[in-house]
Design a protein around this motif. Structure first.
Motif, PDB file in Angstrom:
ATOM      1  N   PHE A   7      -9.529 -34.843  18.129  1.00 27.66           N
ATOM      2  CA  PHE A   7     -10.595 -33.871  18.291  1.00 27.66           C
ATOM      3  C   PHE A   7     -11.820 -34.228  17.459  1.00 27.66           C
ATOM      4  CE2 PHE A   7      -6.737 -31.847  19.543  1.00 27.66           C
ATOM      5  CZ  PHE A   7      -7.099 -31.104  20.653  1.00 27.66           C
ATOM      6  N   GLU A   8     -12.953 -33.796  18.001  1.00 29.41           N
ATOM      7  CA  GLU A   8     -14.212 -33.895  17.278  1.00 29.41           C
ATOM      8  C   GLU A   8     -14.553 -32.485  16.784  1.00 29.41           C
ATOM      9  OE1 GLU A   8     -17.003 -36.385  19.640  1.00 29.41           O
ATOM     10  OE2 GLU A   8     -15.217 -36.725  20.876  1.00 29.41           O
ATOM     11  N   GLY A   9     -15.790 -32.083  16.976  1.00 29.76           N
ATOM     12  CA  GLY A   9     -16.168 -30.748  16.535  1.00 29.76           C
ATOM     13  C   GLY A   9     -17.469 -30.727  15.780  1.00 29.76           C
ATOM     14  N   GLY A  10     -17.976 -31.919  15.411  1.00 29.31           N
ATOM     15  CA  GLY A  10     -19.237 -31.939  14.688  1.00 29.31           C
ATOM     16  C   GLY A  10     -19.044 -31.733  13.201  1.00 29.31           C
ATOM     17  N   PHE A  11     -20.024 -31.070  12.574  1.00 31.64           N
ATOM     18  CA  PHE A  11     -19.977 -30.955  11.114  1.00 31.64           C
ATOM     19  C   PHE A  11     -18.833 -30.064  10.642  1.00 31.64           C
ATOM     20  CE2 PHE A  11     -21.786 -26.924  11.926  1.00 31.64           C
ATOM     21  CZ  PHE A  11     -21.859 -26.182  10.762  1.00 31.64           C
ATOM     22  N   LEU A  12     -18.372 -29.152  11.498  1.00 28.86           N
ATOM     23  CA  LEU A  12     -17.229 -28.293  11.194  1.00 28.86           C
ATOM     24  C   LEU A  12     -17.383 -27.584   9.850  1.00 28.86           C
ATOM     25  CD1 LEU A  12     -14.205 -30.331  12.571  1.00 28.86           C
ATOM     26  CD2 LEU A  12     -15.067 -28.137  13.382  1.00 28.86           C
ATOM     27  N   GLY A  13     -18.598 -27.129   9.582  1.00 32.98           N
ATOM     28  CA  GLY A  13     -18.837 -26.343   8.383  1.00 32.98           C
ATOM     29  C   GLY A  13     -18.966 -27.136   7.117  1.00 32.98           C
ATOM     30  N   LEU A  14     -18.705 -28.460   7.176  1.00 32.40           N
ATOM     31  CA  LEU A  14     -18.711 -29.272   5.958  1.00 32.40           C
ATOM     32  C   LEU A  14     -20.027 -30.030   5.796  1.00 32.40           C
ATOM     33  CD1 LEU A  14     -15.071 -30.692   6.051  1.00 32.40           C
ATOM     34  CD2 LEU A  14     -15.882 -28.483   5.258  1.00 32.40           C
ATOM     35  N   ASP A  15     -21.050 -29.612   6.464  1.00 29.03           N
ATOM     36  CA  ASP A  15     -22.404 -30.117   6.348  1.00 29.03           C
ATOM     37  C   ASP A  15     -22.473 -31.625   6.119  1.00 29.03           C
ATOM     38  OD1 ASP A  15     -22.674 -27.400   6.526  1.00 29.03           O
ATOM     39  OD2 ASP A  15     -24.275 -27.244   5.078  1.00 29.03           O
ATOM     40  N   ASN A  16     -22.886 -32.047   4.934  1.00 27.50           N
ATOM     41  CA  ASN A  16     -23.179 -33.463   4.697  1.00 27.50           C
ATOM     42  C   ASN A  16     -22.020 -34.208   4.053  1.00 27.50           C
ATOM     43  OD1 ASN A  16     -23.332 -32.251   2.184  1.00 27.50           O
ATOM     44  ND2 ASN A  16     -25.055 -33.492   1.483  1.00 27.50           N
ATOM     45  N   ILE A  17     -20.793 -33.839   4.367  1.00 30.36           N
ATOM     46  CA  ILE A  17     -19.642 -34.468   3.729  1.00 30.36           C
ATOM     47  C   ILE A  17     -19.469 -35.917   4.180  1.00 30.36           C
ATOM     48  CG2 ILE A  17     -17.842 -33.896   5.421  1.00 30.36           C
ATOM     49  CD1 ILE A  17     -16.169 -32.964   2.887  1.00 30.36           C
TER      50      ILE A  17
END
Length: 883
Positions: free
Chosen positions: A530-540
């Motif tokens: 799965f992907e999902g993009g930043f998933l709340g973790l911004d610039n991790i």
């Protein structure tokens, strides 16, 4: 049963509307997406703090410690003027996103001190300087500083030097559901007499100027010190204003209208003579024409002028109640004392096993912050996109801009906010975490919040949950199922073992749609990766994972895949609970069990590719970059992304399985006929302690390798919890080199980040975040439930000391609670080096619950009032381990 619990029962049974009035007024309406009608989708500049006093809002209201009814038709909040400021202090000041060197930031000092679930008693503190407020200095200095420097805060201006400030305590107490007392106690902390103007404001939200309904409610003054409230949708009410020294001390009543001052903002004629900023202009500019001499309107204030000797205090009292009370202040003091005593009783009952006075204080303020952070949230996206009949049509570009794919979304509810100034809008995964501490004091409200986001007018028709106002189409981690199951168990315990099955069942069915959305939209190649993009973790990560990659291609996300494994296990566990009363749910449990196995296989093997997410040499999970040239490159960043697979763990005991014959039959068939998937289940054929069975992405070997890094003080483990990024990357930054020689880097930064890959507040490169640590603590407890006391891990790594997983979870809890509790020297790490915070008796016991914490020192950073998910500290402080 306490008096407060009785009120909760009355409200739940519909016997008394104890929740009708509450702290539902936002601290910031300006700069929100809802109030933005620009062509370029720039809410920070469309409505500014300077314009806020003159603009009538379309979708909500704002104030300092404000209350309203649950549809925000009528609002009550105080305003202040120290005689020096250029504007009336009606709202909190802060920097917009573009103004702050680390994003948006409130520049005020205020504290939520107490609150009860029915808001029968509420208390907060606002610290107001006696010198002119340094608005321009705060803006200019933060603009001058770059991202490598810390934020310039109000305390840094030395405006509180020599204690030249007022401590303003706001106390609300309810004599009944529609009988609200407000007591404002002002302490002069300076060594000289000081004057403060106190103006309790009463006003209607503007519902009449938009072309749907021309009904205009009215405020008027039937007699001295009384303001009559007339609104067709509210009970008859009157605001009584105390005159403590007799009629001659009655406050001056000032009236205007909650209408935009078009002349000031746009240079065009006003529709009426008395605009929203009329009381401001009357008091500060001496403009008597700005207020209505007929003493009527839709906005009003009672003007008190207090002359307070050094070190003394004075009190202002108002009461919103039924008309014609004979003596509205005769029993006022007794009611306030009684509600305060009942609040003490309520929390004493909750804190029976919490012996430390300091811990009780921290927990009570954390829960107060959770309850104060409720807000009336109103946003009809279709209307917002189209514009209102009485207003100019929005620019055409807006129809294809932010949130245009969510026209079904129509919100008008009381919702738990992450922070009513910096984040005065709900966020899906934040809200899930909020519900854990909320369930400690008000399980019904917590359950209602979890239901809310799955309603048809919230959830997208395709099954996606709305992420947050800035972009509902962004993707938050799928933790809604975890929170639902968690709240269900907490509530079941409070009910004496009787679970609320209708609640569990209703949310389960809606989450089936959400799970399907994830499977269909975020599993690009149908491989359970799965992907999902930043998933709340911004610039991790090294790239913005929500944007097209500069390399082209896509990222297979270790965190996105692990979150889905956790989602599957949470759904399986809920199905098994529902199957106790309806056997058909055994089939649903089987479905999620099998889905979990497919995800586990994908994380382990990635369909027999040579490179997978797990690196045996490092003992860690990494995201994998798939390039257009079909290369597969692990992004070797030691971040929280690689620890999230620990969260996907569930333990099934033998008693549960014995009640589920269809489920067990399907499991055995599946494991026998899919041996390659059976190998994904940690020790399924080997019952653990107490005949339990473990479902996890990690066998004991991998778990120990992962914990070796997580529990290493040179890597993830700080004195105050687990960091978002390993300290390993301080001396050894991760560098990604593009084909053309360009380089991008991720380096450990324990505080505010010097980069803004994702946006203004991007701070996942080293700080400690409470929600992720909470999930880690709980996961270790579940692993212990299976492995028992004989399974030990070195803690901390390299110490030579070995502890059980339960002991480690307790040790992590101690590190997290250490953030707030006084140490042996009486200092709180969350306060950082500031001596006034640490030692001043008027500061040191008032807590701020920050968004995140410095990875080395524990100092609170980011949004200073994000009690939201940082409110999880209230649960961690309980001497019993989390459920």
């Amino acid at each position: 049963m306490t008096q407060e619990q009785q009120r909760q029962q009355q409200a739940q049974a519909g016997e008394a509307a104890w929740h009708r009035f509450g702290p539902y007024v936002s601290e910031r309406q300006w700069g929100t997406v809802r109030e933005d009608y620009s062509a370029d989708s720039q809410p920070w500049t469309y409505t500014t703090h300077d314009a806020a006093r003159s603009r009538a809002y379309r979708w909500g209201e704002e104030g300092i410690g404000g209350v309203s009814d649950d549809q925000q038709l009528l609002c009550l909040a105080p305003a202040f003027w120290n005689g020096q400021d250029p504007i009336l202090k009606e709202r909190l000041f802060g920097l917009s996103g573009p103004e702050g060197n680390h994003g948006e930031d409130v520049k005020e000092l205020y504290y939520y001190l107490d609150n009860t679930p029915t808001h029968s008693y509420m208390r907060m503190l606002y610290k107001y300087p006696q010198h002119a407020y340094p608005y321009e200095w705060l803006v200019q200095e933060n603009a001058r500083r770059g991202r490598h420097k810390p934020e310039f805060e109000l305390l840094d201006t030395s405006i509180f030097r020599e204690n030249r400030y007022f401590d303003i305590f706001l106390e609300y107490a309810k004599a009944g559901p529609d009988d609200l007392l407000l007591q404002i106690t002002v302490h002069n902390r300076a060594s000289e007499t000081a004057v403060l103007h106190v103006l309790p404001h009463l006003w209607f939200r503007n519902t009449w100027a938009w072309g749907y309904d021309d009904y205009r409610p009215q405020l008027s003054a039937p007699k001295q010190g009384h303001i009559r409230v007339e609104h067709a949708k509210l009970p008859a009410l009157q605001l009584y204003c105390d005159a403590p020294q007799g009629p001659e001390s009655a406050p001056e009543l000032l009236f205007c209208d909650n209408e935009t001052n078009r002349q000031r903002l746009y240079g065009t004629p006003n529709g009426g003579a008395y605009c929203k900023d009329g009381i401001n202009d009357y008091l500060l500019q001496g403009n008597h024409a700005a207020v209505n001499p007929a003493r009527q309107g839709t906005r009003a204030a009672a003007h008190y002028t207090l002359t307070i000797p050094a070190g003394q205090h004075q009190v202002v009292r108002v009461r919103l109640a039924a008309p014609e009370l004979a003596e509205p202040f005769a029993d006022f003091a007794a009611i306030v004392r009684q509600r305060q005593a009942e609040a003490d009783e309520f929390y004493q009952h909750l804190q029976t096993d919490l012996s430390s006075p300091d811990a009780r204080n921290v927990q009570r303020q954390a829960l107060a912050g959770m309850l104060w952070s409720k807000q009336f949230y109103y946003y009809d996206v279709a209307q917002w996109l189209k514009g209102d009949p009485a207003s100019s049509p929005p620019p055409e570009a807006r129809r294809h801009n932010r949130n245009h794919t969510w026209p079904h979304l129509n919100n008008a509810d009381i919702i738990s906010m992450p922070d009513k100034w910096e984040y005065p809008w709900y966020a899906a995964w934040d809200l899930a975490f909020h519900c854990i501490p909320l369930a400690m004091v008000d399980a019904e409200f917590a359950k209602s919040q979890l239901r809310l986001l799955t309603k048809d007018w919230y959830m997208h028709p395709n099954g996606q949950l709305p992420a947050y106002e800035w972009n509902f189409s962004d993707v938050n981690p799928p933790v809604h199922a975890w929170a639902t199951w968690r709240v269900y168990k907490m509530d079941r315990k409070l009910r004496g073992g009787q679970g609320d099955t209708p609640f569990l069942e209703s949310v389960f069915h809606r989450l089936l749609l959400n799970f399907t959305w994830w499977v269909n939209r975020k599993d690009r190649n149908n491989r359970n990766v799965f992907e999902g993009g930043f998933l709340g973790l911004d610039n991790i990560g090294v790239f913005d994972r929500s944007a097209p990659l500069p390399t082209g291609g896509y990222i297979e996300q270790a965190d996105g895949t692990a979150w889905m494994a956790m989602f599957a296990l949470n759904m399986m566990r809920m199905a098994l609970e529902l199957a106790k009363t309806n056997p058909v749910y055994q089939d649903m449990a089987s479905k999620f069990f099998e889905h979990f196995l497919y995800i586990a296989q994908a994380m382990t093997n990635l369909a027999d590719e040579k490179i997978d997410m797990w690196d045996e040499d490092d003992g860690f999970y990494y995201d994998v970059l798939n390039t257009p040239e079909h290369a597969r490159l692990p992004l070797r960043i030691r971040s929280m992304v690689g620890l999230i697979p620990l969260f996907a763990v569930e333990v099934l005991d033998e008693d549960t399985l014995q009640q589920m014959p269809r489920f067990v039959y399907r499991l055995n068939w599946f494991l026998n006929h899919r041996p390659e998937l059976a190998a994904m289940v940690s020790r399924w054929q080997e019952p653990g302690r107490g005949q339990s069975h473990l479902l996890s992405l990690l066998r004991g070997h991998r778990m120990k390798l992962l914990l070796r890094l997580a529990l290493d003080e040179a890597e993830f483990l700080s004195d105050y919890g687990v960091r978002a990024l390993s300290r390993y990357h301080l001396a050894r930054p991760y560098v990604f080199e593009h084909a053309d020689g360009r380089k991008e880097m991720v380096q450990y930064e324990p505080g505010e980040s010097s980069t803004s890959v994702f946006g203004g507040n991007s701070n996942w490169r080293g700080p400690v975040w409470m929600p992720m640590n909470f999930l880690l603590v709980e996961s270790l407890q579940r692993f212990y439930h299976y492995y028992g006391p004989d399974f030990k891990v070195e803690y901390p790594t390299g110490s030579g000391q070995f502890s059980t997983l339960l002991e480690i979870s307790q040790a992590l809890t101690e590190r997290l609670t250490r953030l707030f509790l006084r140490d042996a020297n009486g200092r709180r790490p969350c306060f950082g080096p500031d001596q006034q915070f640490q030692t001043d008796p008027n500061f040191k016991d008032y807590l701020l619950f920050h968004e995140y914490f410095h990875g080395d020192t524990g100092q609170g950073l980011g949004a200073s009032h994000q009690t939201g998910w940082t409110g999880l500290i209230a649960k961690l402080l309980q001497p019993r381990p989390p459920e």
